[in-house]
Design a protein around this motif. Structure first.
Motif, PDB file in Angstrom:
ATOM      1  N   CYS A  27      -8.124   3.392   1.005  1.00 47.85           N
ATOM      2  CA  CYS A  27      -7.291   4.097   0.024  1.00 47.85           C
ATOM      3  C   CYS A  27      -7.567   3.530  -1.352  1.00 47.85           C
ATOM      4  N   CYS A  31       0.872  -1.176   0.000  1.00 45.95           N
ATOM      5  CA  CYS A  31       0.000   0.000   0.000  1.00 45.95           C
ATOM      6  C   CYS A  31       0.907   1.224   0.000  1.00 45.95           C
ATOM      7  N   ASN A  32       0.679   2.117  -0.958  1.00 46.63           N
ATOM      8  CA  ASN A  32       1.522   3.317  -1.041  1.00 46.63           C
ATOM      9  C   ASN A  32       0.883   4.499  -0.321  1.00 46.63           C
ATOM     10  N   HIS A  33      -0.090   4.238   0.535  1.00 39.27           N
ATOM     11  CA  HIS A  33      -0.857   5.338   1.130  1.00 39.27           C
ATOM     12  C   HIS A  33      -0.744   5.367   2.650  1.00 39.27           C
ATOM     13  N   CYS A  90      -5.986   1.619  -3.132  1.00 37.78           N
ATOM     14  CA  CYS A  90      -5.555   0.240  -3.393  1.00 37.78           C
ATOM     15  C   CYS A  90      -6.767  -0.684  -3.573  1.00 37.78           C
ATOM     16  N   ARG A 104      -4.696   1.248   3.420  1.00 42.90           N
ATOM     17  CA  ARG A 104      -5.419   0.023   3.057  1.00 42.90           C
ATOM     18  C   ARG A 104      -6.061  -0.659   4.271  1.00 42.90           C
TER      19      ARG A 104
HETATM   20 ZN   LIG Z   1      -3.137   2.004  -0.429  1.00 42.97          ZN
END
Ligand SMILES: [Zn+2]
Length: 465
Positions: free
Chosen positions: A297, A286-288, A299, A292
């Protein structure tokens, strides 16, 4: 022999599949002809990789919930895996298995006390299964913060694995190991995986016709250690030809582009000198900033407004359970939390609860007191399990994984009620009402299906009044 090194790490994991009230695994849709996914993935991945000898040459962690299942239901495969770690200890003086915190909880989202319990239980499970102390620990979803690393360090662990996008500083395109400065002083070692290679091997396997040639093509211009880290189930379950592909890549001979090494062994001969900073509250999937498993987010598609509601309902419930736990135990036990940390020995079947209670208090407990306290300690186990990350991983609330965490909460509530008579159920159910399921289309005048309905369905199915 080349001075380029390669380690391939497999994260082997299955979520707990047992019903919290019966302890039995239900027949799972999609696993046919097998009874459930543990059996199916064993046949496709764990068993053939063990038979091929792959576990001896990779670096790996195998989650405590999967280890518990495998050591009972797939004994031959399990024995081969244990033997692979032992063979490494005998040959190099360092095993190739890493521990994993117990319940796949996203540790940066967990309370400090829960981090400690998850890490303590992960270490105890590893020592019981592998018969030695772990050196490294896998963090679920590679989710990291400094407090977690500090706890790992205090518990005697030496290293973990992160992905390259989670660190900044003197990273030179190799896996390190690097050192991370801890807030309380001292350092902790991290190996940094190559994200590009790891993703290619996991998701673009069809383009890799020949594993050894692929590695040789990637080796140009590289120095030091390269680390590929991915889900172990890639090899055989997600990718059918993955078992043979892995075996080919792990073959060490004079024509290999890399020397194949394991992480604990490499750390001994290459202590970290370069320093990096970690990007806190990050994870590999997850880049947030952990969105997630928290606020939701990009994803996961669709309406994820249920995610923070479910988490805050469980957080509130955990507070209530802990308040009762401390109120009941503080008068009798010097450190009630130590009892929770040690309760893993009862779960593993190597200690008796009565004995554990007696060892932790100078008071002479009556049978009634022992029963009551035993239920409260047991409630702590289910309270830990209700934060397993799979509950938030997917987009839909109406799936087995969120049901699982709600069911664990209900089991904890039931035990607390049996112990002290307090019913935490109605408040918890109320907190779930705002979490919408998105089941079918909203019809004017018809109430929307929510997590509270899931709660009711679980209650009916398990005959909880
Ligand atoms: Zn994410």
């Amino acid at each position: 022999m080349t001075d380029r090194f390669l380690s391939i790490h497999g994260h082997f994991y299955q979520p707990p599949r047992e019903e919290p009230f019966t302890g039995k695994i239900p027949r799972e849709v999609g696993a046919e002809p097998f009874h459930d996914f543990n059996e199916k993935i064993t046949a496709e991945c764990y068993q053939p990789n063990a038979a091929e000898g792959n576990f001896e040459h990779i670096s790996f962690n195998l989650g405590p919930t999967l280890a518990a299942w495998m050591s009972t239901w797939a004994v031959d495969t399990w024995q081969r895996i244990i033997q692979s770690d032992r063979a490494n200890v005998e040959r190099f003086g360092a095993g190739n298995a890493l521990a994993q915190s117990a319940h796949h909880t996203i540790l940066p989202l967990a309370r400090r006390r829960d981090k400690i319990a998850q890490v303590a239980w992960g270490i105890a499970s590893f020592e019981y299964r592998f018969g030695r102390k772990p050196e490294g620990m896998w963090l679920p979803e590679m989710a990291v913060d400094l407090i977690t690393l500090e706890i790992l360090s205090r518990r005697g662990l030496s290293y973990t694995i992160l992905s390259e996008e989670q660190v900044q500083g003197e990273v030179h395109g190799d896996a390190g190991p690097y050192r991370v400065r801890l807030p309380g002083g001292g350092f902790f070692a991290v190996f940094v995986r190559d994200r590009h290679l790891s993703d290619q091997l996991s998701f673009d396997t069809d383009r890799i016709a020949d594993g050894r040639r692929w590695l040789a093509d990637q080796a140009r211009g590289r120095q030091g250690l390269t680390l590929i880290a991915t889900d172990g189930e890639t090899f055989g379950h997600h990718q059918r030809r993955g078992v043979q592909l892995l075996a080919d890549m792990l073959r060490n001979d004079t024509e290999s582009a890399y020397q194949i090494v394991t992480l604990s062994d490499y750390l001994r001969t290459h202590p970290p000198t370069r320093e990096v900073e970690i990007l806190e509250r990050t994870a590999w999937s997850c880049n947030h900033h952990l969105g997630r498993w928290d606020r939701g987010c990009g994803c996961t598609l669709g309406d994820h407004s249920w995610k923070p509601i479910l988490r805050s309902a469980l957080d509130l419930l955990a507070d209530e359970i802990d308040a009762i736990y401390l109120y009941e135990l503080q008068r009798l036990f010097g450190n009630p939390w130590l009892l929770v940390d040690q309760y893993i020995d009862v779960v593993l079947g190597i200690a008796d609860l009565g004995m554990l209670l007696r060892e932790n208090t100078a008071a002479r407990l009556t049978t009634g007191q022992s029963l009551r306290i035993g239920k409260l300690v047991q409630a702590q186990l289910h309270r830990q399990r209700m934060f397993t990350s799979c509950g938030w991983f997917f987009e839909k609330l109406d799936r087995p994984e969120p049901r699982y965490v709600i069911a664990q909460a209900m089991r904890a509530i039931q035990l607390v009620k049996q112990a002290v008579g307090t019913d935490l159920g109605p408040d918890f159910r109320e907190a779930l009402c705002a979490a919408k399921c998105g089941r079918g289309k909203a019809i004017p005048g018809v109430p929307t299906h929510t997590a509270a309905d899931l709660y009711d369905e679980i209650a009916v199915a398990n005959q909880i009044g």
